[in-house]
Design a protein around this motif. Structure first.
Motif, PDB file in Angstrom:
ATOM      1  N   GLU A  88       0.810  -1.211   0.000  1.00  0.00           N
ATOM      2  CA  GLU A  88       0.000   0.000   0.000  1.00  0.00           C
ATOM      3  C   GLU A  88       0.850   1.271   0.000  1.00  0.00           C
ATOM      4  O   GLU A  88       0.640   2.174  -0.813  1.00  0.00           O
ATOM      5  N   LEU A  89       1.840   1.348   0.901  1.00  0.00           N
ATOM      6  CA  LEU A  89       2.607   2.591   1.056  1.00  0.00           C
ATOM      7  C   LEU A  89       3.742   2.723   0.057  1.00  0.00           C
ATOM      8  O   LEU A  89       4.033   3.837  -0.407  1.00  0.00           O
ATOM      9  N   VAL A  90       4.385   1.604  -0.281  1.00  0.00           N
ATOM     10  CA  VAL A  90       5.562   1.665  -1.150  1.00  0.00           C
ATOM     11  C   VAL A  90       5.188   1.477  -2.622  1.00  0.00           C
ATOM     12  O   VAL A  90       5.617   2.248  -3.482  1.00  0.00           O
ATOM     13  N   MET A  91       4.372   0.480  -2.918  1.00  0.00           N
ATOM     14  CA  MET A  91       4.102   0.145  -4.305  1.00  0.00           C
ATOM     15  C   MET A  91       2.921   0.915  -4.901  1.00  0.00           C
ATOM     16  O   MET A  91       2.961   1.309  -6.072  1.00  0.00           O
ATOM     17  N   ASP A 125       4.813  12.926   7.646  1.00  0.00           N
ATOM     18  CA  ASP A 125       3.429  13.031   8.106  1.00  0.00           C
ATOM     19  C   ASP A 125       2.496  12.251   7.182  1.00  0.00           C
ATOM     20  O   ASP A 125       1.545  11.617   7.642  1.00  0.00           O
ATOM     21  N   GLU A 126       2.770  12.286   5.885  1.00  0.00           N
ATOM     22  CA  GLU A 126       1.977  11.500   4.942  1.00  0.00           C
ATOM     23  C   GLU A 126       2.157  10.006   5.209  1.00  0.00           C
ATOM     24  O   GLU A 126       1.202   9.224   5.107  1.00  0.00           O
ATOM     25  N   VAL A 127       3.378   9.610   5.522  1.00  0.00           N
ATOM     26  CA  VAL A 127       3.651   8.203   5.814  1.00  0.00           C
ATOM     27  C   VAL A 127       2.859   7.752   7.040  1.00  0.00           C
ATOM     28  O   VAL A 127       2.218   6.688   7.032  1.00  0.00           O
ATOM     29  N   ASP A 132      -1.500   4.727   9.508  1.00  0.00           N
ATOM     30  CA  ASP A 132      -2.668   4.648  10.387  1.00  0.00           C
ATOM     31  C   ASP A 132      -3.889   4.134   9.637  1.00  0.00           C
ATOM     32  O   ASP A 132      -4.673   3.337  10.169  1.00  0.00           O
ATOM     33  N   GLU A 133      -4.057   4.577   8.411  1.00  0.00           N
ATOM     34  CA  GLU A 133      -5.216   4.161   7.620  1.00  0.00           C
ATOM     35  C   GLU A 133      -5.181   2.660   7.333  1.00  0.00           C
ATOM     36  O   GLU A 133      -6.189   1.963   7.485  1.00  0.00           O
ATOM     37  N   VAL A 134      -4.030   2.164   6.922  1.00  0.00           N
ATOM     38  CA  VAL A 134      -3.923   0.738   6.609  1.00  0.00           C
ATOM     39  C   VAL A 134      -4.071  -0.106   7.871  1.00  0.00           C
ATOM     40  O   VAL A 134      -4.754  -1.142   7.866  1.00  0.00           O
ATOM     41  N   MET A 135      -3.443   0.319   8.959  1.00  0.00           N
ATOM     42  CA  MET A 135      -3.554  -0.445  10.203  1.00  0.00           C
ATOM     43  C   MET A 135      -4.988  -0.471  10.710  1.00  0.00           C
ATOM     44  O   MET A 135      -5.445  -1.485  11.259  1.00  0.00           O
ATOM     45  N   ALA A 136      -5.719   0.620  10.529  1.00  0.00           N
ATOM     46  CA  ALA A 136      -7.122   0.644  10.930  1.00  0.00           C
ATOM     47  C   ALA A 136      -7.913  -0.393  10.146  1.00  0.00           C
ATOM     48  O   ALA A 136      -8.812  -1.060  10.693  1.00  0.00           O
ATOM     49  N   GLN A 137      -7.595  -0.563   8.875  1.00  0.00           N
ATOM     50  CA  GLN A 137      -8.258  -1.578   8.062  1.00  0.00           C
ATOM     51  C   GLN A 137      -7.898  -2.980   8.544  1.00  0.00           C
ATOM     52  O   GLN A 137      -8.763  -3.861   8.653  1.00  0.00           O
ATOM     53  N   VAL A 138      -6.612  -3.199   8.816  1.00  0.00           N
ATOM     54  CA  VAL A 138      -6.146  -4.516   9.266  1.00  0.00           C
ATOM     55  C   VAL A 138      -6.813  -4.916  10.574  1.00  0.00           C
ATOM     56  O   VAL A 138      -7.115  -6.094  10.803  1.00  0.00           O
TER      57      VAL A 138
END
Length: 231
Positions: A88-91, A125-127, A132-138
């Motif tokens: 999500e964050l890198v690719m 800050d963007e990272v 946070d967004e991805v972890m909330a989904q997980v």
């Protein structure tokens, strides 16, 4: 650890250390770990080429309840290029050049940590926001799958056995078990901590730990502008 003469080794220990006077029995005190009353945000400039960020939560101690679950959760979300955060964050979003999540286990308390390098044109800050967004989904709508947990467990076992491939590695494991559990004969029980962990277990422990206040450290190249610390 290794092939050595026990009797001769004891003689050498006595020769070099036997004259040291005994100073009493060592004991470990219980330590009350401080609790953060709010998030702590630290921003520092340094002579570095890229922006990096660390996000850290206090976590269960080594061999404590939840410690093994956080090992596997870290592997699920950031253990390789097929992991949730890397994809999500890198690719896909391309806000980070790399990302790592790990459970740094210790005697009284551990630290569950995320660290990443911001991609060119993006900020730490963007990272953090994307993390946070991805972890909330997980931990809610898209929890870890059984296959992801099995893969994380296999990865843990592989790295563990790889660490036992040397004499030094075997000795380190024996002394670590002895220090943290009181017995060097702890291998089977250690592996048992991971054998029955389920996706629900990862979500439960992940929510408990990341739902608490945390420390966020931003390190950036000099900008010439004043920085704020301890927000």
């Amino acid at each position: 650890a290794g092939d050595f003469d026990e009797a001769k080794t004891k003689e050498m220990i006595e020769e070099y250390f036997g004259s040291f006077p005994r100073t009493g029995t060592a004991h470990r005190n219980d330590v009350a770990m401080p609790v953060l009353e709010d998030d702590v945000v630290i921003r520092k400039e340094d002579d570095v080429p890229e922006q990096k960020v660390w996000v850290a939560w206090r976590a269960p101690k080594f061999f404590g309840e939840g410690d093994a679950e956080l090992d596997l959760l870290a592997s699920v979300v950031a253990g390789g290029k097929d992991s949730r955060l890397y994809k999500e964050l890198v690719m896909e979003r391309k806000v980070a050049r790399n990302i790592n999540v790990y459970q740094a286990s210790a005697f009284h308390s551990s630290v569950f940590t995320m660290t990443a390098t911001a991609a060119e044109g993006h900020t730490t800050d963007e990272v953090v926001a994307a993390f946070d967004e991805v972890m909330a989904q997980v931990l809610a709508d898209a929890p870890p799958t059984a296959d992801e947990v099995d893969a994380a467990r296999t990865s843990f076992e592989s790295h563990f056995y790889e660490g036992l491939s040397t004499i030094a590695g075997k000795g380190e494991v024996l002394q670590r078990y002895n220090m943290y559990t009181g017995t060097p004969d702890y291998l089977a029980r250690d592996f048992g901590r991971y054998s029955n962990i389920t996706p629900d277990d990862l979500v439960k422990v992940g929510k408990e730990v990341t739902g608490k206040h945390r420390v966020i450290l931003h390190i950036t190249p000099p900008t010439g502008e004043p920085t704020e610390e301890g927000q």
